[in-house]
Design an enzyme around this catalytic site. Structure first.
Site, PDB file in Angstrom:
ATOM      1  N   GLU A 116     -19.038   1.573   1.374  1.00 55.06           N
ATOM      2  CA  GLU A 116     -17.643   2.022   1.471  1.00 55.06           C
ATOM      3  C   GLU A 116     -16.675   1.005   0.850  1.00 55.06           C
ATOM      4  OE1 GLU A 116     -17.225   4.977   2.201  1.00 55.06           O
ATOM      5  OE2 GLU A 116     -18.727   5.609   3.659  1.00 55.06           O
ATOM      6  N   HIS A 140     -14.077   0.519   9.586  1.00 56.13           N
ATOM      7  CA  HIS A 140     -14.652   1.861   9.690  1.00 56.13           C
ATOM      8  C   HIS A 140     -15.713   1.850  10.787  1.00 56.13           C
ATOM      9  CE1 HIS A 140     -16.665   5.576   8.878  1.00 56.13           C
ATOM     10  NE2 HIS A 140     -17.721   5.002   8.345  1.00 56.13           N
ATOM     11  N   HIS A 142     -18.195   4.382  13.655  1.00 56.64           N
ATOM     12  CA  HIS A 142     -18.739   5.695  14.046  1.00 56.64           C
ATOM     13  C   HIS A 142     -18.458   5.893  15.534  1.00 56.64           C
ATOM     14  CE1 HIS A 142     -21.748   5.746  10.417  1.00 56.64           C
ATOM     15  NE2 HIS A 142     -20.481   5.729  10.051  1.00 56.64           N
ATOM     16  N   GLU A 170       0.088   5.043  26.400  1.00 55.42           N
ATOM     17  CA  GLU A 170       0.066   3.910  25.474  1.00 55.42           C
ATOM     18  C   GLU A 170      -0.050   4.318  23.993  1.00 55.42           C
ATOM     19  OE1 GLU A 170       0.568   1.164  26.908  1.00 55.42           O
ATOM     20  OE2 GLU A 170       0.102  -0.362  25.409  1.00 55.42           O
ATOM     21  N   HIS A 211     -17.827  12.285  11.115  1.00 59.84           N
ATOM     22  CA  HIS A 211     -18.306  10.988  10.600  1.00 59.84           C
ATOM     23  C   HIS A 211     -17.762   9.792  11.406  1.00 59.84           C
ATOM     24  CE1 HIS A 211     -19.267   8.394   6.817  1.00 59.84           C
ATOM     25  NE2 HIS A 211     -19.218   7.652   7.890  1.00 59.84           N
TER      26      HIS A 211
END
Ligand code: 2HA
Ligand code: ZN
Length: 273
Positions: A116, A140, A142, A170, A211
């Site tokens: 990525e 990133h 998962h 919040e 994803h």
């Protein structure tokens, strides 16, 4: 003194470990990049070598020309970062045009930066411009609740932002800009990189359907905290749905009151009941 004693290294390693302990990084899932300050690059320079070949990034990020990034290695497990940072991470230097990179430290057993990397760099590029260079972290993960929720909630920025904001008071304070949502796309390519960086012009968070989540911030702490907050809100929202749906929920009036208290400007599009 070792390179891993430098505070940006320590911050990265702690975040990788925390993310793995949260259950967000099965196997080689997820990745993290950090743009070094000039002082940090100078402190790390004695540990760098400049003999590796330049490689094409696949995208152009001219505003980041010459910058140094600490990045996860492709196929490496974030869980293993704390055991052997030198094998699982690298520092990559960009060329002046921002079209190529070379590994100047790390990946001692071989490898290349995360698949990525183009997405991360395009997002860094956008965030560099919109925050005047303040934001340094792209993360990133998962995140299971977010991924689950992409199966049941309409893939729309307004629907998602209202759902997450309303899950926990919040949230509107932590991500007042809201969240952007992408449909399923092939990961690792220039397409998803471009689409995500478009969202990053207005948001600090992009949801990737089926994803995971992309988040950006100034520091390791704020970026991890943002990811944590989004994932926790998604988990709470799933519990609400599992309990038969909300019988009452936060209103636009409530969000306006929060914004006033914290001096925030919430985008108009999220303030409709
Ligand atoms: O690093 O998460 O999206 C593995 C991934 C690809
Ligand atoms: Zn992923």
């Amino acid at each position: 003194m070792r390179i891993t004693d430098l505070s940006f290294m320590q911050g990265y390693i702690r975040m990788a470990t925390d993310g793995a302990n949260m259950g967000w990084h099965e196997r080689n899932g997820g990745n993290l990049t950090y743009r070094l300050t000039a002082e940090e690059a100078e402190a790390a320079a004695p540990y760098m070598t400049f003999d590796k070949p330049w490689e094409d990034i696949g995208v152009a990020v001219p505003n980041l020309g010459g910058a140094f990034f600490l990045a996860t290695g492709s196929g490496k497990f974030l869980r293993n970062v704390c055991l052997a940072p030198q094998d699982n991470l690298c520092i990559a230097q960009l060329n002046e045009a921002g079209t190529q990179y070379r590994v100047v430290w790390g990946l001692e057993q071989g490898g290349r930066p995360t698949s990525e990397f183009p997405s991360h760099l395009m997002n860094h590029s956008v965030k560099f411009d919109v925050t005047g260079g303040k934001y340094r972290v792209i993360y990133h993960a998962h995140t299971p609740a977010v991924i689950a929720l992409t199966n049941v909630l309409e893939l729309d920025d307004i629907v998602w932002t209202r759902a997450l904001w309303s899950a926990m008071t919040e949230c509107a304070v932590v991500f007042p800009g809201g969240v952007g949502v992408l449909p399923w796309m092939v990961c690792g390519g220039a397409e998803i990189a471009k689409a995500t960086s478009e969202l990053m012009k207005q948001y600090d968070v992009a949801i990737w359907a089926f994803h995971g989540t992309f988040a950006s911030g100034e520091s390791f702490d704020t970026t991890f905290g943002l990811m944590h907050c989004v994932e926790k809100a998604a988990d709470i929202y799933l519990r609400i749905l599992s309990a038969g749906g909300a019988k009452q929920t936060m209103t636009t009036e409530n969000f306006v009151a929060i914004a006033a208290l914290f001096g925030l400007t919430l985008p108009e599009k999220f303030l409709k009941d």
